[in-house]
Design an enzyme around this catalytic site. Structure first.
Site, PDB file in Angstrom:
ATOM      1  N   HIS A 297       0.845  -1.207   0.000  1.00 16.71           N
ATOM      2  CA  HIS A 297       0.000   0.000   0.000  1.00 16.71           C
ATOM      3  C   HIS A 297       0.879   1.256   0.000  1.00 16.71           C
ATOM      4  CE1 HIS A 297      -3.176  -2.589   2.215  1.00 16.71           C
ATOM      5  NE2 HIS A 297      -3.681  -2.328   1.028  1.00 16.71           N
TER       6      HIS A 297
ATOM      7  N   LYS B 192     -17.986  -6.576   8.089  1.00 20.41           N
ATOM      8  CA  LYS B 192     -16.727  -7.300   8.323  1.00 20.41           C
ATOM      9  C   LYS B 192     -16.270  -7.121   9.763  1.00 20.41           C
ATOM     10  CE  LYS B 192     -14.235  -7.532   3.919  1.00 20.41           C
ATOM     11  NZ  LYS B 192     -13.051  -6.980   3.246  1.00 20.41           N
TER      12      LYS B 192
ATOM     13  N   ARG C 179      -1.860  -6.059  -8.452  1.00 20.72           N
ATOM     14  CA  ARG C 179      -0.646  -6.868  -8.278  1.00 20.72           C
ATOM     15  C   ARG C 179      -0.493  -7.878  -9.394  1.00 20.72           C
ATOM     16  NH1 ARG C 179      -2.856  -7.985  -2.419  1.00 20.72           N
ATOM     17  NH2 ARG C 179      -4.604  -8.133  -3.839  1.00 20.72           N
TER      18      ARG C 179
ATOM     19  N   SER D 282      -3.111  -7.810   2.685  1.00 24.64           N
ATOM     20  CA  SER D 282      -3.442  -7.712   4.115  1.00 24.64           C
ATOM     21  C   SER D 282      -3.951  -9.066   4.611  1.00 24.64           C
ATOM     22  CB  SER D 282      -4.515  -6.657   4.339  1.00 24.64           C
ATOM     23  OG  SER D 282      -4.083  -5.410   3.892  1.00 24.64           O
TER      24      SER D 282
HETATM   25  O1  PNS Z   1      -9.043  -2.980   0.127  1.00 26.12           O
HETATM   26  P1  PNS Z   1     -10.319  -3.494  -0.470  1.00 26.12           P
HETATM   27  O2  PNS Z   1     -11.132  -4.196   0.597  1.00 26.12           O
HETATM   28  O3  PNS Z   1     -10.099  -4.333  -1.696  1.00 26.12           O
HETATM   29  O4  PNS Z   1     -11.161  -2.184  -0.939  1.00 26.12           O
HETATM   30  C1  PNS Z   1     -12.427  -2.302  -1.535  1.00 26.12           C
HETATM   31  C2  PNS Z   1     -13.123  -0.926  -1.690  1.00 26.12           C
HETATM   32  C3  PNS Z   1     -13.137  -0.187  -0.377  1.00 26.12           C
HETATM   33  C4  PNS Z   1     -12.356  -0.111  -2.704  1.00 26.12           C
HETATM   34  C5  PNS Z   1     -14.563  -1.188  -2.220  1.00 26.12           C
HETATM   35  O5  PNS Z   1     -15.169  -2.157  -1.448  1.00 26.12           O
HETATM   36  C6  PNS Z   1     -15.429   0.073  -2.214  1.00 26.12           C
HETATM   37  O6  PNS Z   1     -15.180   1.016  -2.932  1.00 26.12           O
HETATM   38  N1  PNS Z   1     -16.482   0.087  -1.361  1.00 26.12           N
HETATM   39  C7  PNS Z   1     -17.363   1.207  -1.192  1.00 26.12           C
HETATM   40  C8  PNS Z   1     -18.809   0.876  -1.606  1.00 26.12           C
HETATM   41  C9  PNS Z   1     -19.009   1.116  -3.071  1.00 26.12           C
HETATM   42  O7  PNS Z   1     -18.827   2.195  -3.588  1.00 26.12           O
HETATM   43  N2  PNS Z   1     -19.373   0.022  -3.774  1.00 26.12           N
HETATM   44  C10 PNS Z   1     -19.516   0.024  -5.213  1.00 26.12           C
HETATM   45  C11 PNS Z   1     -18.146  -0.120  -5.859  1.00 26.12           C
HETATM   46  S1  PNS Z   1     -18.238  -0.669  -7.464  1.00 26.12           S
END
Ligand code: PNS
Length: 160
Positions: A17, A41, A94, A132
């Site tokens: 990150h 979660k 990645r 993570s």
């Molecule tokens: O580190 P992660 O868990 O892969 O991050 C995922 C994240 C936070 C980028 C994604 O879950 C997100 O943007 N969630 C917010 C809700 C939202 O906007 N959902 C529609 C996205 S297409």
């Protein structure tokens, strides 16, 4: 003024990150590292702990002229990005396995907010397998996570 949101769970923040943040700093004047508040979660670190850890470790990395801010958000990412007047979303990719999920999210976000661009960045090869989730698994099973996360994160994980 180019402002990007770097969203994620950051549970915990890894060296991968931080690598992405440093690369993003070459492209943007400001990066908002935005931790998703996800009631579905059960995280290892609370949002408040993740915020505090991120703020600490960010002090130790070279950011050039870029301002890096830590925040948290709930709900739709595109809505949060609009509130923060961001031009782009930064996501790290990645391996090809990340691509499908990231593409889906990027296209959905584009449909929701066409003016917001998603920028995919590749971390250094050394972090191409670091996540993570794996860091937590290795840690729980007693494996070494040195070099994969900042030393503060390792310490805080031990403290927990
Ligand atoms: O580190 P992660 O868990 O892969 O991050 C995922 C994240 C936070 C980028 C994604 O879950 C997100 O943007 N969630 C917010 C809700 C939202 O906007 N959902 C529609 C996205 S297409």
């Amino acid at each position: 003024m180019r402002r990007a949101i770097y969203p994620g769970s950051f549970d915990p923040v890894t060296n991968g990150h931080l690598d992405i943040i440093q690369r993003g700093c070459k492209l943007f004047d400001e990066i908002i590292v935005a931790i998703l508040i996800n009631p579905d979660k059960t995280p290892f670190f609370s949002v408040a702990e993740r915020k505090e850890i991120l703020a600490q470790v960010l002090k130790e990395i070279e950011q050039g002229g870029c301002k890096v801010i830590v925040d948290s958000f709930e709900g739709l990412l595109v809505q949060y990005a609009a509130e923060r007047k961001a031009n782009a979303i930064v996501r790290g990719i990645r391996a090809i396995s990340d691509y499908e999920y990231e593409l889906q999210m990027a296209l959905m976000n584009r449909r929701l907010e066409p003016s917001l661009e998603t920028v995919f960045m590749m971390p250094a090869e050394a972090y191409s397998y670091v996540s993570s989730r794996l860091v937590k698994e290795v840690f729980h099973l007693g494996g070494k996570i040195e070099g994969l996360v900042p030393s503060l994160v390792e310490q805080r994980m031990r403290d927990k």
